[in-house]
Write a protein that holds these residues in place. Structure first.
Motif, mmCIF file in Angstrom:
data_model
loop_
_atom_site.group_PDB
_atom_site.id
_atom_site.type_symbol
_atom_site.label_atom_id
_atom_site.label_comp_id
_atom_site.label_asym_id
_atom_site.label_seq_id
_atom_site.Cartn_x
_atom_site.Cartn_y
_atom_site.Cartn_z
ATOM 1 N N LEU A 12 -24.738 124.795 21.019
ATOM 2 C CA LEU A 12 -23.114 124.386 20.827
ATOM 3 C C LEU A 12 -22.587 125.489 21.156
ATOM 4 N N GLY A 13 -22.843 126.607 20.764
ATOM 5 C CA GLY A 13 -22.050 128.044 20.944
ATOM 6 C C GLY A 13 -21.606 128.206 22.736
ATOM 7 N N LYS A 14 -22.666 127.665 23.416
ATOM 8 C CA LYS A 14 -22.540 127.670 25.072
ATOM 9 C C LYS A 14 -21.504 126.388 25.407
ATOM 10 N N HIS A 30 -27.117 123.069 17.938
ATOM 11 C CA HIS A 30 -27.025 124.445 17.054
ATOM 12 C C HIS A 30 -26.250 125.436 17.518
ATOM 13 N N ALA A 31 -25.858 126.226 16.600
ATOM 14 C CA ALA A 31 -25.253 127.495 16.805
ATOM 15 C C ALA A 31 -25.462 128.524 15.833
ATOM 16 N N GLU A 32 -25.699 129.730 16.189
ATOM 17 C CA GLU A 32 -25.969 130.914 15.611
ATOM 18 C C GLU A 32 -27.109 130.762 14.730
ATOM 19 N N GLY A 33 -28.236 130.010 15.201
ATOM 20 C CA GLY A 33 -29.398 129.873 14.691
ATOM 21 C C GLY A 33 -29.381 128.778 13.459
ATOM 22 N N ARG A 96 -18.655 123.911 7.434
ATOM 23 C CA ARG A 96 -17.702 123.243 8.521
ATOM 24 C C ARG A 96 -17.712 124.366 9.797
ATOM 25 N N TRP A 97 -17.673 123.931 11.095
ATOM 26 C CA TRP A 97 -17.633 125.148 12.132
ATOM 27 C C TRP A 97 -16.335 124.713 12.942
ATOM 28 N N VAL A 108 -18.467 125.035 20.221
ATOM 29 C CA VAL A 108 -18.447 125.486 18.838
ATOM 30 C C VAL A 108 -18.475 126.980 18.636
ATOM 31 N N VAL A 109 -17.422 127.697 18.103
ATOM 32 C CA VAL A 109 -16.958 128.938 18.139
ATOM 33 C C VAL A 109 -17.252 129.696 16.726
ATOM 34 N N GLY A 110 -17.649 129.168 15.747
ATOM 35 C CA GLY A 110 -18.056 130.040 14.593
ATOM 36 C C GLY A 110 -17.700 129.111 13.385
ATOM 37 N N LYS A 111 -18.602 129.659 12.354
ATOM 38 C CA LYS A 111 -18.533 128.870 11.211
ATOM 39 C C LYS A 111 -17.330 129.108 10.178
#
Length: 531
Positions: A12-14, A30-33, A96-97, A108-111
């Motif tokens: 989702l980071g992409k 998923h995002a950042e593992g 929350r992201w 999704v750009v960050g936690k």
């Protein structure tokens, strides 16, 4: 209680195409593992941690309800906007992201919340200024499911007065359902068992007094007396004394290899004995008894179950489930002695009423529990096969609340006063009582407890989920196949759905819960007498 997290779905980071996520849909990615749930509600997109903070259930397989998501396994509920756990059995929030929408893509750009186990004070559920209860005192008797949940929710609501939790056990509040399930079976380590780290209560200003036995309650003076001669005054009191196991009155019941299972110490003692035992006898085919049987089989003990009924669980779930559960346990090597009771126990065996002798170097008695009502009775609270409470869980004495195993409350779904001994119900009642206590101290209206009863029972790799409360029924509809372990059983009385039991049909279980919550039929409109 999740192990190593297995990631699935898109990164989702992409980003993903907005067209791939319909309104009201969820996507696991998923995002950042880390596992992340992406959900859409109208033109809004939300991203939170993808695993329930209770036992790690996949939230994407649950159900969206407004701006919340419900876990498919044990019906916890999380706020999509904040990640906050809004309903037990989950107590911790999920992360929350941040979500960015750019043209036809959502990313999704960050936690936004780095720690999914944030302190219980770091929440948005705060009352208005001037209503925080400074100078007031809340005393809670019992640090189990209900008591610990009430203390936490009071702090989460911003209550700034004194909170004291009194309990006779020496352990911190712990996950009681696990004691007969994975922990007893040896597949859950002990670090999973505490509900909170010991320091979290101190850090949140909750005075947790372990080994503190309450001997009396003076409702006129608003004081509780302890066995050590001290006392605690209160402005609001919550009784959450729970239940204790029924003990057999027969010869040999006090022998050192005979156990009941209610506390963490009980489970530890059974585990220690199991390590030097080869054959166990479980007296009683209750949920606890059968879960113990399954857990001891996981430890490779020979297991015999003795019970007076013709089928296990028949009184609670009917003959079809009873036959199925018996067959399931027999597939795993359990030997049943039904229609039998124990006459005596000696150092090497259990003797049945018909004279049969079953060799045993470990005996576990699981014949039910009894609510701890003595304090409430001596305090003069109104009793009704439990402690009678109104819709707000307040007793016949204003300012005194009750939650958990001892509470008999007006259930809007059945139209009856009921008392149940379910862990999740106790937690949710504790949360409701805690909110009402703080509301009362801050001059806000109380809320009605109208949660639908829920519990689960684990047997080997199978879990039964039970929604509602059916003390009796005149019809059971079965959808699917018990033999295939894919079914839902609906218990009806006069055409009305009283309860639903599911095997591997999590969506059906959640749908049944929501249907009961939204039911505004005759029973909900019928007045139920106050305490």
């Amino acid at each position: 209680m999740a192990g190593v997290e297995k990631l699935s779905g898109p990164d989702l980071g992409k980003g993903v195409s907005i067209g791939d996520l319909a309104d009201g849909a969820m996507l696991e990615g998923h995002a950042e593992g880390e596992a992340v749930l992406l959900a859409r509600n109208g033109d809004e997109f939300f991203a939170i941690g993808g695993r329930c903070s209770h036992y790690g259930g996949p939230l994407a397989e649950g159900v969206l309800v407004g701006d919340t998501v419900r876990c498919p396994w044990h019906h916890a509920c999380f706020n999509l906007r904040t990640g906050e756990a809004q309903r037990a059995p989950a107590l911790n929030p999920v992360a929350r992201w941040e979500v960015r929408r750019d043209g036809g893509w959502v990313t999704v750009v960050g936690k936004a919340v780095a720690d999914p186990l944030a302190p219980i004070g770091n929440v948005a559920e705060q009352p208005s200024r001037g209503g925080r209860g400074t100078g007031s005192a809340i005393v809670i008797v019992g640090a189990g499911a209900a008591g610990s949940a009430a203390a936490e929710i009071a702090r989460r609501m911003g209550f700034e007065g004194r909170i004291t939790v009194l309990d006779g056990e020496d352990e911190a509040p712990y996950d009681r359902p696990n004691l007969s399930k994975d922990y007893l079976a040896g597949s859950a380590p002990e670090e999973w068992i505490p509900l909170r780290l010991p320091d979290s209560y101190r850090e949140n200003g909750i005075e947790l007094m372990r080994g503190a036995r309450v001997t009396a309650i003076d409702v006129a003076r608003k004081s509780v007396s302890l066995a050590d001669g001290s006392s605690r005054d209160w402005d609001r009191l919550l009784l959450a004394t729970g239940a204790e196991p029924v003990r057999l009155s027969l010869a040999g019941a006090e022998l050192p290899h005979v156990f009941t299972l209610r506390s963490l110490d009980d489970s530890r003692a059974i585990i220690a004995r199991a390590k030097i035992s080869k054959r166990a006898v479980v007296i009683g085919a209750s949920f606890i008894g059968l879960e113990v049987a399954a857990s001891l089989r996981a430890r490779d003990l020979e297991v015999h179950v003795v019970a007076p009924e013709e089928r296990p669980l028949e009184k609670v779930m009917g003959s079809a489930i009873g036959d199925f559960i018996r067959g399931l346990h027999e597939e795993h090597g359990v030997v049943f002695h039904l229609g039998q009771t124990a006459r005596e126990i000696d150092g090497q065996s259990v003797v049945l009423q018909d004279g049969q002798r079953i060799a045993a170097d470990l005996v576990v008695v699981g014949v039910g529990v009894r609510p701890r009502l003595e304090l409430a009775e001596r305090a003069g609270l109104r009793m009704d096969r439990g402690v009678a409470v109104n819709e707000e869980l307040e007793t016949s004495v204003p300012g005194v609340f009750v939650a958990g195993d001892i509470a008999r409350w007006p259930d809007p779904h059945s139209g009856q006063r009921i008392r149940v001994e379910h862990w999740v119900v106790a937690q949710r009642q504790g949360q409701a009582a805690g909110r009402n206590i703080v509301n009362g101290l801050s001059g806000r209206p109380a809320e009605r407890f109208d949660g639908v009863p829920f519990f689960w029972s684990q047997h080997y790799d199978l879990s039964l989920n039970y929604i509602g409360h059916a003390e009796r029924w005149d019809r059971i509809d079965i959808s699917g196949s018990l033999a295939d372990r894919d079914c839902a059983l609906t218990y009806r009385l006069d055409g009305r759905v009283m309860a639903v039991v599911t095997l591997f049909r999590d969506q059906a279980s959640l749908a049944a819960e929501m249907a009961m919550e939204s039911d505004h039929g005759a029973t909900r409109r019928s007045p139920i007498a106050e305490v």
